[in-house]
Design a protein around this motif. Structure first.
Motif, PDB file in Angstrom:
ATOM      1  N   TRP A  33       0.833  -1.202   0.000  1.00 51.39           N
ATOM      2  CA  TRP A  33       0.000   0.000   0.000  1.00 51.39           C
ATOM      3  C   TRP A  33       0.866   1.249   0.000  1.00 51.39           C
ATOM      4  O   TRP A  33       2.019   1.230   0.394  1.00 51.39           O
ATOM      5  N   ASN A  34       0.249   2.335  -0.422  1.00 48.50           N
ATOM      6  CA  ASN A  34       1.016   3.566  -0.638  1.00 48.50           C
ATOM      7  C   ASN A  34       0.938   4.565   0.513  1.00 48.50           C
ATOM      8  O   ASN A  34       1.266   5.732   0.338  1.00 48.50           O
ATOM      9  N   ALA A  35       0.506   4.151   1.682  1.00 45.48           N
ATOM     10  CA  ALA A  35       0.481   4.985   2.888  1.00 45.48           C
ATOM     11  C   ALA A  35      -0.536   6.125   2.822  1.00 45.48           C
ATOM     12  O   ALA A  35      -0.371   7.139   3.479  1.00 45.48           O
ATOM     13  N   ASP A  36      -1.613   5.936   2.055  1.00 50.67           N
ATOM     14  CA  ASP A  36      -2.702   6.914   2.085  1.00 50.67           C
ATOM     15  C   ASP A  36      -3.300   6.956   3.485  1.00 50.67           C
ATOM     16  O   ASP A  36      -3.155   6.018   4.270  1.00 50.67           O
ATOM     17  N   THR A  47       4.631   6.410   8.128  1.00 49.88           N
ATOM     18  CA  THR A  47       5.450   5.588   7.249  1.00 49.88           C
ATOM     19  C   THR A  47       6.872   6.122   7.274  1.00 49.88           C
ATOM     20  O   THR A  47       7.096   7.313   7.048  1.00 49.88           O
ATOM     21  N   ASP A  48       7.788   5.259   7.567  1.00 46.16           N
ATOM     22  CA  ASP A  48       9.190   5.655   7.599  1.00 46.16           C
ATOM     23  C   ASP A  48       9.790   5.366   6.227  1.00 46.16           C
ATOM     24  O   ASP A  48      10.221   4.252   5.937  1.00 46.16           O
ATOM     25  N   TRP A  49       9.775   6.390   5.375  1.00 47.24           N
ATOM     26  CA  TRP A  49      10.221   6.216   3.984  1.00 47.24           C
ATOM     27  C   TRP A  49      11.730   5.979   3.887  1.00 47.24           C
ATOM     28  O   TRP A  49      12.226   5.612   2.834  1.00 47.24           O
ATOM     29  N   SER A  50      12.451   6.164   4.976  1.00 48.94           N
ATOM     30  CA  SER A  50      13.895   5.919   4.932  1.00 48.94           C
ATOM     31  C   SER A  50      14.201   4.427   4.756  1.00 48.94           C
ATOM     32  O   SER A  50      15.319   4.061   4.418  1.00 48.94           O
ATOM     33  N   HIS A  51      13.209   3.572   4.994  1.00 47.69           N
ATOM     34  CA  HIS A  51      13.394   2.130   4.808  1.00 47.69           C
ATOM     35  C   HIS A  51      13.111   1.688   3.370  1.00 47.69           C
ATOM     36  O   HIS A  51      13.209   0.500   3.066  1.00 47.69           O
ATOM     37  N   ALA A  52      12.745   2.621   2.498  1.00 49.32           N
ATOM     38  CA  ALA A  52      12.439   2.291   1.097  1.00 49.32           C
ATOM     39  C   ALA A  52      13.716   1.837   0.387  1.00 49.32           C
ATOM     40  O   ALA A  52      14.811   2.219   0.793  1.00 49.32           O
ATOM     41  N   PRO A  53      13.650   1.059  -0.650  1.00 48.86           N
ATOM     42  CA  PRO A  53      12.413   0.539  -1.245  1.00 48.86           C
ATOM     43  C   PRO A  53      11.845  -0.614  -0.423  1.00 48.86           C
ATOM     44  O   PRO A  53      12.563  -1.327   0.271  1.00 48.86           O
ATOM     45  N   PHE A  54      10.521  -0.780  -0.495  1.00 53.31           N
ATOM     46  CA  PHE A  54       9.838  -1.820   0.243  1.00 53.31           C
ATOM     47  C   PHE A  54       9.628  -3.027  -0.661  1.00 53.31           C
ATOM     48  O   PHE A  54       9.338  -2.891  -1.842  1.00 53.31           O
TER      49      PHE A  54
END
Length: 138
Positions: A33-36, A47-54
């Motif tokens: 999911w895109n964290a909407d 959402t901790d985007w620093s862990h991307a890519p998922f």
């Protein structure tokens, strides 16, 4: 069911005019999911985007089903995958028509511990309760 534990129930309510997917092929899909807001409890779960890519992966994934080739018409697939006197499929067994008491308790546990979103109770997104939600126990 996941590992013999019910995670979702979709009751056949055709007698109340609600469609039920019993005569067409079904597929298995997944996504990240895109964290909407709807998926993050209104933004409370960050959402901790620093862990991307998922990534998502599956291990020991098995489907025990009746294969429905795209080349066959929907009605032919429904006939091919329905139980008959010669062949009885596990999904047509009476024990699968409803949850037993233990399974009902498992489902309540799953909902209490793991369900973070239920569109049937999302009045911000759905001011009018979806018709299937009026009849299903959530």
């Amino acid at each position: 069911m996941v590992d013999e534990t019910p995670i979702r129930v979709h009751t056949n309510m055709e007698h109340k005019g609600l469609p039920f997917p019993k005569d067409q092929a079904m597929g298995v899909y997944s996504s990240i999911w895109n964290a909407d807001d709807w998926a993050t409890q209104g933004g409370r779960v960050k959402t901790d985007w620093s862990h991307a890519p998922f990534f998502a992966s599956y291990k020991n994934f098995e489907i025990d089903a009746c294969e429905c080739p795209v080349s066959l018409a929907s009605a032919d697939n429904a006939k091919k995958c329905s139980s008959s006197a010669e062949k009885r499929y596990w999904w047509d067994e009476p024990t699968l028509s409803e949850l037993n008491l233990h399974q009902s308790h498992q489902l309540m546990w799953v909902r209490a511990k793991h369900m973070v979103y239920d569109y049937c109770s999302d009045t911000a997104r759905f001011p009018v309760i979806p018709v299937e939600c009026e009849h299903h126990r959530h």
